[in-house]
Scaffold this active site. Structure first.
Site, short mmCIF file in Angstrom:
data_model
loop_
_atom_site.label_atom_id
_atom_site.label_comp_id
_atom_site.label_asym_id
_atom_site.label_seq_id
_atom_site.Cartn_x
_atom_site.Cartn_y
_atom_site.Cartn_z
CG ASP A 62 -7.88 -1.89 -54.30
OD1 ASP A 62 -6.87 -0.60 -54.76
OD2 ASP A 62 -8.68 -1.51 -54.69
CG HIS A 76 -9.59 5.86 -48.69
ND1 HIS A 76 -10.94 6.23 -49.20
CD2 HIS A 76 -10.40 4.21 -49.00
CE1 HIS A 76 -11.92 4.81 -49.39
NE2 HIS A 76 -11.07 3.85 -49.47
CD GLU A 132 -11.97 3.43 -53.21
OE1 GLU A 132 -11.10 2.73 -53.80
OE2 GLU A 132 -13.23 3.02 -52.83
CD GLU A 179 -7.66 2.53 -55.86
OE1 GLU A 179 -6.07 1.50 -55.69
OE2 GLU A 179 -8.61 2.38 -55.01
CG ASP A 229 -10.89 0.15 -56.73
OD1 ASP A 229 -11.35 -0.41 -57.85
OD2 ASP A 229 -11.42 -0.07 -56.01
NE ARG A 255 -17.65 4.56 -52.71
CZ ARG A 255 -15.93 4.14 -52.77
NH1 ARG A 255 -15.85 2.87 -52.19
NH2 ARG A 255 -14.95 4.81 -52.70
CD GLN A 286 -17.70 -0.64 -51.54
OE1 GLN A 286 -17.05 0.15 -51.97
NE2 GLN A 286 -16.45 -1.22 -50.75
CE LYS A 306 -13.61 -1.39 -54.02
NZ LYS A 306 -13.28 0.03 -53.88
CB THR A 314 -9.67 -1.53 -62.26
OG1 THR A 314 -10.31 -1.92 -61.40
CG2 THR A 314 -8.81 -0.82 -61.18
CD GLU A 334 -12.42 9.42 -48.48
OE1 GLU A 334 -11.69 9.23 -47.58
OE2 GLU A 334 -12.25 8.17 -49.52
#
Lengths: 394, 394
Positions: B106, B113, B179, B181, B213, B217, B220, B233, B237, B338
């Site tokens: 990844d 970002h 996420e 992607e 993904d 948080r 993480q 993570k 996925t 975000e």
């Protein structure tokens, strides 16, 4: 018929019986067991087709009662007469990667290594991160570049920012290093959503190998923030060809060092899975370090429990390695960056001064552990030679 | 015989022709191509056994001239009469993970970002690390937990240190995020020691999928120093079921944003591999963000070149994802951390206030791109629902 001569001090006596994958000029890859200086062809000796497979994965997936049953049969077999066709000299076979690697995870479980690297990589901060004593820190590595002992290692190229430079440059790594580790191989998979508790370790893990997690420190130092090591590690990871089954490690099981603060409940077990394994790192023929696995802070049972606690599944062929094994003393450090303190304190190796690896250098890591009978068992070695970079003109 | 009705505005017209793996009650997994609201069973329609395999890997390994040849045959086939037995309604089939994932990497290729996450995770430092504009930062993820769209996501448990706490606690993630992607799938492998240049991208990469993904948080943020994300993570996925071949993306190819400083030579190519793909993130039925892939700083060709520049091999089935796609505007951010600025600015979602994901929430990410004929092609969607944690009592 053949009777294998097993010297009393052999590291591959009947208390060991590690599995590997071999081939000869006349026969394709298949599973063998090492006994003294012989390899027993298990498909021939036991008449079981699972050992005619080119990897250990199908056998590893069969589970602990099968592993125990086969080990008992082999123990009897190798103490009697064996079909000549099933017995080969270890020097007459080629050894291969013993298992297909599913996911590869590398931990960072030595307090002394993590402290040393913290001081070297982040001299202005506390060497251990706040999380380090609460969980076994780890990351995923590249499965497809796990190679067997004997595979030459080509010096990697990449971006690195050298001291005094304003911008990164491209070229061969100038700080190529080793990491002496032990690796653990999963046989029985787990289900998505079902964590493996520390005391379920032996129901899932098939055995252990020696790992050399080659590291390009200059590439790693430039790239690793904030998402961790990538190209500094992914060019190659070497493993020893013989997988020592957990059953052979009963006499090596010890407590880990005291863990303070006490880990959270999911990392606690009743069983001891510290391991009294002694490693030796040989650099161009000189033993430069003797890393003691028994000093590792986190046990492999805790590593597997941590890996799966978020519900992640574990697969047959998963390899997880301990991270560099470094003890308290300088001559027990399992990476050259620690042994030479970032290159500031060169080591004398076979009469020459060394900091990091030079082209043509050869490194071998071996390991032994107490055997059930009072002697010792061996893991063999993971050996490789450094070849010059080939992509330096990119 | 059947003639497929292809509306002029279909996102799955003859300019698209993505591949997937489907099954029905009566037939096992096999390869199909999506055309309008139909799935064409390629093993039946083309009489080619490679499409009777349960994954795309064998076909992907056959290489670009085969991909081009098959695409030409399918283009002709779907505009004529097709054997009834080869045409199924897309609603009548189950879709599966389209390929066996080898290594999963990844990246972190969106400047917006990376800047936003830097501000949120490290408020006291410069948001972009010094390396960020010199190389596509990336890390290896867990291959075995890549799942197909439609698979429920169980909220992961793990260690996290909550604001005001002295020590970490164990429990369900309270900051579960997405996420948005794009992911790229390698067909033709490379050899150990032989890097893939940026302009060799299309000789190796088979196609693209949408990736979610999932990210815990809180887990993480506690674990990720210094070796990067791991359990935050690795629980899951998700990928979309249809792999859009690179050949369908010709009209979407654009320059990346200006790269300043100029990347090192190994990251430069003549070919444009920026991609004008528009994503849409739907949260409980409300579109909350429209991330623009065209704003990604690093191209997928640069990502693959970087991954292999140290000599690491790439394998059939390798998946590499772009990292969260976030544009300059708030309503183009591809992660909820975000979008809600770490939870400080809740979003109104289907009439309710949301920061991170709640149990029962459903997220779908879709994507489209310009088609060769002037219309658009679709990637379909990657959709999943959040189920409550099951391991909270550990």
């Amino acid at each position: 018929m053949t009777v294998i001569d097993i010297p009393a001090d052999s590291l591959f006596g009947i208390d060991n019986l590690p599995y590997g994958v071999f081939s000869t000029e006349n026969s394709p890859r298949r599973v063998g067991v090492r006994v003294a200086d012989k390899v027993v062809d298990l498909a021939v000796a036991l008449g079981d087709d699972v050992f005619a497979e080119p990897t250990l994965n199908p056998f590893m997936a069969q589970g602990k009662s099968r592993w125990d049953d086969v080990r008992a049969r082999i123990t009897t077999l190798v103490q009697g007469e064996i079909d000549d066709a099933a017995v080969l000299d270890v020097d007459a076979v080629a050894m291969h990667l013993p298992f297909d690697v599913a996911d590869y995870v590398d931990f960072y479980a030595s307090e002394h290594h993590a402290t040393n690297l913290g001081k070297l990589f982040r001299p202005d901060s506390a060497p251990l991160m706040p999380n380090w004593k609460h969980l076994p820190v780890g990351y995923h590595g590249r499965s497809s570049t796990v190679v067997v002992s004997g595979t030459d290692i080509v010096r990697p190229c990449g971006q690195r920012k050298l001291a005094g430079d304003d911008a990164p440059t491209f070229g061969p790594s100038v700080r190529l290093d080793i990491e002496a580790e032990m690796g653990f191989v999963v046989g029985v998979p787990s289900t998505l959503g079902e964590p493996i508790a520390p005391d379920e370790f032996a129901d899932h893990v098939f055995g252990a190998v020696i790992v050399n997690d080659w590291s390009a420190r200059d590439i790693q130092a430039w790239e690793y923030v904030p998402l961790g090591p990538f190209l500094g590690k992914s060019f190659a990871t070497s493993v020893s060809p013989w997988v020592v089954p957990l059953a052979a490690l009963e006499a090596a099981r010890v407590d880990t060092p005291t863990q303070d603060p006490q880990p959270l409940p999911y990392l606690r077990g009743e069983q001891k899975w510290g391991l009294d394994i002694d490693l030796a790192v040989e650099w161009n023929g000189d033993v430069v370090s003797r890393p003691p696995y028994a000093q590792m802070y986190w046990s492999p049972a805790q590593m597997l429990a941590h890996t799966t606690i978020n519900g992640a599944a574990s697969s047959t062929g998963d390899l997880f390695a301990s991270g560099t094994i470094s003890g308290t003393e300088k001559n027990t450090r399992g990476a050259f960056i620690e042994l030479t303190w970032g290159g500031a304190e060169p080591a004398t190796v076979a009469g020459e001064e060394r900091t990091f690896l030079q082209d043509g250098d050869e490194v071998s890591i071996s390991a032994t552990a107490p055997a059930a009978n009072g002697g010792r068992i061996g893991f063999g070695e993971v050996r490789a030679r450094i070849l010059p970079a080939t992509q330096a003109d990119r």
